[in-house]
Design a protein around this motif. Structure first.
Motif, short mmCIF file in Angstrom:
data_model
loop_
_atom_site.label_atom_id
_atom_site.label_comp_id
_atom_site.label_asym_id
_atom_site.label_seq_id
_atom_site.Cartn_x
_atom_site.Cartn_y
_atom_site.Cartn_z
N THR A 141 17.83 -48.33 -30.05
CA THR A 141 18.32 -46.99 -30.38
C THR A 141 17.22 -45.96 -30.19
N ALA A 142 16.02 -46.31 -30.68
CA ALA A 142 14.89 -45.37 -30.57
C ALA A 142 14.59 -45.08 -29.10
N LEU A 143 14.55 -46.13 -28.28
CA LEU A 143 14.23 -45.95 -26.86
C LEU A 143 15.32 -45.16 -26.15
N MET A 144 16.57 -45.45 -26.54
CA MET A 144 17.69 -44.75 -25.90
C MET A 144 17.63 -43.25 -26.20
N ARG A 145 17.29 -42.94 -27.47
CA ARG A 145 17.25 -41.52 -27.85
C ARG A 145 16.03 -40.81 -27.27
N LEU A 146 14.99 -41.58 -27.01
CA LEU A 146 13.80 -40.97 -26.41
C LEU A 146 14.01 -40.67 -24.93
N SER A 147 14.84 -41.48 -24.27
CA SER A 147 15.00 -41.34 -22.82
C SER A 147 15.48 -39.95 -22.41
N PRO A 148 16.59 -39.39 -22.97
CA PRO A 148 17.00 -38.04 -22.55
C PRO A 148 15.98 -36.99 -22.93
N ALA A 149 15.29 -37.21 -24.06
CA ALA A 149 14.29 -36.22 -24.47
C ALA A 149 13.15 -36.18 -23.47
N ARG A 150 12.77 -37.40 -23.02
CA ARG A 150 11.70 -37.46 -22.02
C ARG A 150 12.14 -36.81 -20.72
N GLY A 151 13.43 -37.11 -20.37
CA GLY A 151 13.96 -36.56 -19.14
C GLY A 151 13.99 -35.04 -19.18
N ALA A 152 14.37 -34.49 -20.35
CA ALA A 152 14.46 -33.03 -20.49
C ALA A 152 13.08 -32.40 -20.47
N ALA A 153 12.08 -33.14 -21.02
CA ALA A 153 10.73 -32.58 -21.10
C ALA A 153 10.08 -32.50 -19.74
N THR A 154 10.47 -33.43 -18.83
CA THR A 154 9.80 -33.44 -17.51
C THR A 154 10.50 -32.52 -16.52
#
Lengths: 106, 239
Positions: free
Chosen positions: A93-106
Motif C-alpha cells: 500500500t505504501a509503495l502504491m501510494r508513493l508511486s503517483p506522488a513520485r510520478g507527479a513530482a518528476t
C-alpha cells in the motif's frame, strides 16, 4: 508484533536454532540493523514459549554448557505467516501510494 | 543433562586453581552471574546457564567486565520480567477481576470522602443512640478511619497485581480477606449502622458486591487453568 519478536520468529522459520545462532541470524536478516542482546533475546524467548509460539526442540551440552535449540510451533508458524502477510500488504500500500506522488513530482 | 548439572560442571571447569589467579573468563562469568541474580528465580533455574553461555560467547577475548550496554540490557530485562505482565496473558475472567479490584481500591477513597462529608450527622446520630458516646471517642474513631484507609487501598492494589501475575496464594488471600470483610459487614449491620451511617454502609455494600464478583471470577474454570499454568516452570508448560 514487535520487530525483535518478528525477527526471532523469522530466524526460527527455516529450522531450529540455539540462542547465539538466533542473535547472529537476526543480525543477518536485518542487514546488521538489529543487534539483539542476550537479555532481550531470552525475555522474548520466555514470552514466546509461554504463549506457545516456540518450543524447545532439543538440548545439548557443548563445552560443558547447556545449549537449547528452539523451533517454531504450528501456532508460531501461523502467527508469523499472518504478521508477514500484514506487513507485505502495508508495504504494498505504501509503495502504491508513493508511486503517483513520485510520478507527479518528476 | 539438566541446567543445574551443566552449571556445576561449568563451575568446576572454571574454578580457579589455588595458586594461579582466576582467568578473565571466570571473572567475567562470575560478574555476569551477579547480574543474572536480578532475574526471577523460575527463570534462573530454567535458563541461567543458557543465557550465560550466550553472554560468554558474545564476550571479547580477555574481557573481564560486562559492557555497559549488556548491563543495561540484563538489568532492564530482569525488571521487565519481574514487573511486566505475567508469563502468559491472563484470561478475561482474571483481567476483569483485576479491574474490579482497582475499582475496589478507588471505593476506599470514595468511602473516606463520604465518611468525612457525613461525619457530623453520623456523630449526632451516635450521640443520640448511645448516651455514653463522647466527642473524644468520635475524634479518635475518625482519626482511625483516616489512618486506616491506606491499608485496604494498598491491599486491593497489591492483590490485583499479584492475581494478574497468576500467583495462587493471591487468589486464596483475596478469598480470605473477603470472608473476613463479610463478617465485618454483618457485624456493622448487627450494630445498627444502617440507622446512623446509611451513606457509609452504601459504600461498604458496593465494596462487598465488588469483592463477591472478584471471588466468583477468580474461582471460575478459566481462571483456575491460568493459575495452575502459571505455577508450573516453563518447561512443564510445554516449552
Amino acid at each position: 508484533m514487535q520487530e525483535a519478536t518478528f525477527l526471532i520468529l523469522t530466524a526460527l522459520a527455516s529450522g531450529s536454532q540455539h540462542g547465539y545462532g538466533i542473535i547472529a541470524d537476526v543480525r543477518e536478516i536485518s542487514g546488521g540493523d538489529v543487534h539483539l542482546r542476550p537479555g532481550t533475546l531470552y525475555t522474548a524467548l520466555e514470552r514466546l514459549r509461554a504463549d506457545g509460539l516456540i518450543a524447545v526442540d532439543r538440548e545439548a551440552v557443548v563445552d560443558s554448557r547447556l545449549r537449547r535449540y528452539y523451533r517454531l510451533t504450528p501456532a508460531g508458524s501461523e502467527r508469523l505467516t499472518a504478521e508477514a502477510t500484514r506487513l507485505r500488504a502495508n508495504a504494498a500500500t505504501a509503495l502504491m501510494r508513493l508511486s503517483p506522488a513520485r510520478g507527479a513530482a518528476t | 543433562m539438566s541446567a543445574r548439572a551443566a552449571r556445576s560442571t561449568a563451575s568446576a571447569r572454571n574454578a580457579p586453581a589455588e595458586t594461579t589467579p582466576p582467568e578473565p573468563h571466570a571473572i567475567l562469568e562470575r560478574r555476569y552471574r551477579r547480574l543474572l541474580a536480578c532475574y526471577p528465580r523460575f527463570f534462573r533455574c530454567d535458563s541461567e546457564d543458557e543465557i550465560l553461555a550466550v553472554l560468554m560467547a558474545c564476550a571479547r577475548p580477555g574481557q573481564r567486565w560486562p559492557g555497559p550496554a549488556d548491563c543495561a540490557d540484563l538489568l532492564g530485562s530482569a525488571v521487565r520480567m519481574r514487573l511486566g505482565p505475567g508469563r502468559s496473558s491472563p484470561p478475561r475472567a482474571v483481567t476483569r477481576a483485576v479491574r474490579l479490584m482497582r475499582v475496589g481500591a478507588a471505593t476506599e477513597i470514595a468511602g473516606l470522602v463520604i465518611a468525612l462529608a457525613t461525619a457530623s450527622s453520623v456523630q449526632s446520630a451516635l450521640v443520640r443512640q448511645h448516651v455514653t458516646f463522647l466527642n473524644g471517642h468520635w475524634h479518635n474513631l475518625l482519626l482511625l478511619i483516616e489512618l486506616a484507609v491506606p491499608i485496604p487501598f494498598g491491599l486491593w492494589l497489591w492483590l490485583a497485581w499479584a492475581n494478574g501475575r497468576g500467583h495462587r496464594w493471591a487468589r486464596s488471600a483475596f478469598a480470605g480477606v473477603f470472608g473476613m470483610y463479610t463478617l465485618i459487614v454483618l457485624g456493622k449491620l448487627a450494630a445498627g449502622a444502617a440507622s446512623y451511617a446509611p451513606a457509609d454502609l452504601l459504600v461498604v455494600g458496593v465494596q462487598w458486591l465488588i469483592g463477591l464478583a472478584v471471588v466468583l471470577l477468580l474461582f471460575s474454570r478459566s481462571a483456575g487453568t491460568f493459575y495452575r499454568h502459571q505455577s508450573m516452570p516453563p518447561a512443564a508448560r510445554g516449552g
